[in-house]
Design a protein around this motif. Structure first.
Motif, mmCIF file in Angstrom:
data_model
loop_
_atom_site.group_PDB
_atom_site.id
_atom_site.type_symbol
_atom_site.label_atom_id
_atom_site.label_comp_id
_atom_site.label_asym_id
_atom_site.label_seq_id
_atom_site.Cartn_x
_atom_site.Cartn_y
_atom_site.Cartn_z
ATOM 1 N N ASP A 1 5.929 -2.001 -3.453
ATOM 2 C CA ASP A 1 6.167 -1.920 -4.895
ATOM 3 C C ASP A 1 6.893 -3.202 -5.301
ATOM 4 O O ASP A 1 7.042 -4.120 -4.478
ATOM 5 C CB ASP A 1 7.027 -0.670 -5.186
ATOM 6 C CG ASP A 1 6.917 -0.205 -6.641
ATOM 7 O OD1 ASP A 1 6.319 -0.930 -7.462
ATOM 8 O OD2 ASP A 1 7.430 0.882 -6.947
ATOM 9 N N THR A 2 7.335 -3.257 -6.541
ATOM 10 C CA THR A 2 8.156 -4.403 -6.967
ATOM 11 C C THR A 2 9.416 -3.885 -7.633
ATOM 12 O O THR A 2 9.432 -2.775 -8.167
ATOM 13 C CB THR A 2 7.416 -5.309 -7.976
ATOM 14 O OG1 THR A 2 6.918 -4.478 -9.031
ATOM 15 C CG2 THR A 2 6.278 -6.058 -7.328
ATOM 16 N N ALA B 1 10.346 -8.793 -7.717
ATOM 17 C CA ALA B 1 10.405 -9.107 -6.287
ATOM 18 C C ALA B 1 9.788 -7.949 -5.489
ATOM 19 O O ALA B 1 9.821 -6.797 -5.927
ATOM 20 C CB ALA B 1 11.848 -9.318 -5.854
ATOM 21 N N THR B 2 9.222 -8.287 -4.313
ATOM 22 C CA THR B 2 8.610 -7.249 -3.483
ATOM 23 C C THR B 2 9.657 -6.214 -3.061
ATOM 24 O O THR B 2 10.754 -6.568 -2.639
ATOM 25 C CB THR B 2 7.995 -7.885 -2.220
ATOM 26 O OG1 THR B 2 7.053 -8.861 -2.654
ATOM 27 C CG2 THR B 2 7.291 -6.839 -1.366
ATOM 28 N N LEU B 3 9.283 -4.961 -3.189
ATOM 29 C CA LEU B 3 10.165 -3.873 -2.764
ATOM 30 C C LEU B 3 9.338 -2.979 -1.845
ATOM 31 O O LEU B 3 8.368 -2.360 -2.288
ATOM 32 C CB LEU B 3 10.658 -3.098 -3.992
ATOM 33 C CG LEU B 3 11.640 -1.962 -3.748
ATOM 34 C CD1 LEU B 3 12.944 -2.479 -3.142
ATOM 35 C CD2 LEU B 3 11.947 -1.229 -5.057
#
Lengths: 250, 288
Positions: free
Chosen positions: B219-220, B225-227
């Motif tokens: 996810d973001t 940012a990438t999560l």
């Protein structure tokens, strides 16, 4: 800044509360990151309720059930890590939940689904064999005492709880509008509900309290004139609810 | 004090294992492939009877069992739940698992259980608390445990040391072993923009008694940012396999679990992941 677990925990279940101060990632905007925890809690507990109450869910619809589960899990979050105990307040919750007031039978259906789960997790026992019971002389049979399995459960309902469950879980026909008592029992591992004809509830209840078959039958007949011993015994045997047998000569 | 703790009768083999799911019961008994041991979640086996218990009694005759707790809330600020601890002891006493493990996390507070692994700040106060709880668990169960590194999504401003320092201190003070979840390392490092290889290089690998490998979701965050989210609901991704290979080059072969708890796949998919872990251990861990 110390984050206390009370603030963290209350923000988990209440998304109107801000993310606790002291939790960061580069910026102040940690909302989506904290939301991972919020989401894990709500989704996993909603999943647990969905798998526990498949028939209630079918009766109210998926979307409605999901929204209702959200209300339930915030009002009655699990009290222990044993999710096999989660959801026990659902019957009372449904009884007081205004949006389902038009479905007065819903609490009993939820109760039946809880009894099915209880039966699933309860202590195992060996059902008595039909052959053994058949081998008894009529007089011996009447004096015999039947044990009731620890996995057996009884439900008394003012509504057709069995019929509604059966129509939705097993594709049975439309339920008749009548009060129905139910026995939940398992022979091996899969619990099954049985509709109890008149007096059978009282008969099984009396056996469970230690009466012999004739005493229990007399009590059941006194309370429900339509009681038939052969019907009640047949359900006890088929369901696996009857366990060891003791005659008074033991 | 650990001289008094009883070591279990057997240990987990340095081979692949899988998280046991009821739908795979028959296939596991008929053709387990490279799967040499099984892991169960303790909380699913605390009933008095029924199918779950019966299946576990059968499986334990054929496989070493790793008993993995998810509900002790070792990182919590409340005292440990004694009722739960007793339930756990009842299980461990009859099951006699080859290993018992728990998480560096909390999941209960003030009598409510949240069913998630919630994060712990890396402070001296939290360290004392976690060590006290682990001492209590190990003493009560009469055996040592393996403690698992978490997947995290946030940083506590109050933290005073690194996760590795925190975990190393715990092991040093309590004598517990470590469970290294390589997917968690990758998830946390991505989320916090740190280097997962440095983490593995600094990790006290000699204390590791088990490795976890699993899938995650992507996810973001609020800023794009990438999560990564640990969900145990997918195949292990290539970067996690690469990190695993790097790990076993340093550590040698270790009991390695394929963890897949949600959207459980067909047995052959799970068995293929175990086969891949086996192949990697043959290739990369031969000389360690």
């Amino acid at each position: 800044m110390t984050v206390c677990h009370r603030d963290f925990a209350s923000a988990l279940l209440d998304s109107r509360k801000p993310v606790p101060a002291g939790l960061t990632f580069r910026s102040e905007k940690a909302n989506k990151r904290f939301a991972v925890y919020r989401n894990n809690v709500a989704v996993s507990l909603t999943d647990a309720l969905q798998s526990l109450f498949p028939v209630v869910r079918k009766l109210v619809g998926d979307e409605f059930f999901k929204a209702m589960a959200g209300v339930y899990l915030r009002r009655h979050p699990p009290a222990s890590p044993l999710l096999a105990e989660f959801g026990i307040h659902m019957p009372a919750f449904l009884g007081g939940f205004e949006p389902v007031a038009r479905l007065p039978y819903l609490p009993d259906v939820a109760k039946l689904e809880i009894l099915i789960r209880e039966s699933f997790h309860s202590k195992d026992s060996v059902p008595i064999s039909n052959a053994y019971l058949a081998s008894l002389e009529p007089a011996e049979l009447l004096r015999a005492r039947l044990g009731i399995a620890p996995s057996a459960r009884l439900l008394r309902s003012r509504y057709p709880a069995f019929g509604i469950w059966h129509a939705n879980a097993a594709g049975g026909s439309q339920p008749k509008n009548r009060p129905e008592n139910v026995l939940v029992a398992r022979r091996e591992f899969d619990p099954k509900p049985w509709h109890l004809p008149g007096g059978a509830y009282e008969f099984i209840d009396s056996l469970a309290k230690g009466s012999c078959i004739s005493e229990a039958a007399d009590q059941a007949a006194a309370m429900q004139s339509e009681f038939r011993l052969d019907q009640a015994l047949a359900i006890l045997l088929k369901s696996g609810a009857a366990i060891e047998i003791k005659s008074q000569f033991d | 004090m650990f001289d008094e703790l009883q070591e279990p009768g057997c240990v987990l083999p340095k081979s692949p294992g899988v998280g046991f799911k009821h739908v795979h019961f028959n296939e596991i008994l008929n053709d387990c492939g490279r799967v040499a041991w099984l892991e169960i979640h303790a909380e699913n086996y605390m009933s008095e009877g029924g199918r779950n218990i019966a299946q576990l009694k059968k499986l334990r005759q054929h496989f070493p069992i790793s008993c993995h707790g998810v509900g002790l809330s070792i990182g919590g600020t409340n005292p440990l739940d004694k009722t739960h601890l007793r339930r756990l002891k009842t299980l461990v006493d009859w099951l006699v698992p080859a290993s018992f493990s728990e998480h560096l996390a909390w999941s209960s507070h003030d009598g409510q259980y949240y069913n998630d692994l919630l994060p712990v700040p890396y402070t001296r106060a939290a360290l004392d608390r976690v060590c006290d709880h682990i001492d209590e668990v190990q003493e009560f169960l009469g055996r040592s445990l393996l403690l698992e590194n978490p997947s995290t999504y946030l940083v506590f401003e109050e933290s005073e040391m690194s996760e590795i320092e925190f975990i190393s201190q715990i092991s040093k003070r309590t004598g517990c072993g470590l469970l290294l979840d390589v997917n968690n390392v990758f998830v946390s490092a991505t989320n916090h923009e740190t280097d997962p290889y440095s983490y593995i290089n600094e990790f006290p690998l000699a204390l590791v008694g088990e490795i976890h490998l699993g899938g995650h979701a992507e996810d973001t965050d609020d800023e794009g940012a990438t999560l990564l989210i640990d969900n145990h609901g997918a195949e292990i991704v290539e970067p996690v396999w690469a990190l695993f290979e790097h790990t076993i080059k340093l550590s040698g072969a270790l009991p390695t679990l394929i963890e897949w708890d949600n959207d459980v796949p067909e047995w052959k998919t799970l068995a293929a992941e175990a086969q891949r872990a086996h192949t990697a251990m043959e290739k990369f861990a031969a000389f360690a």
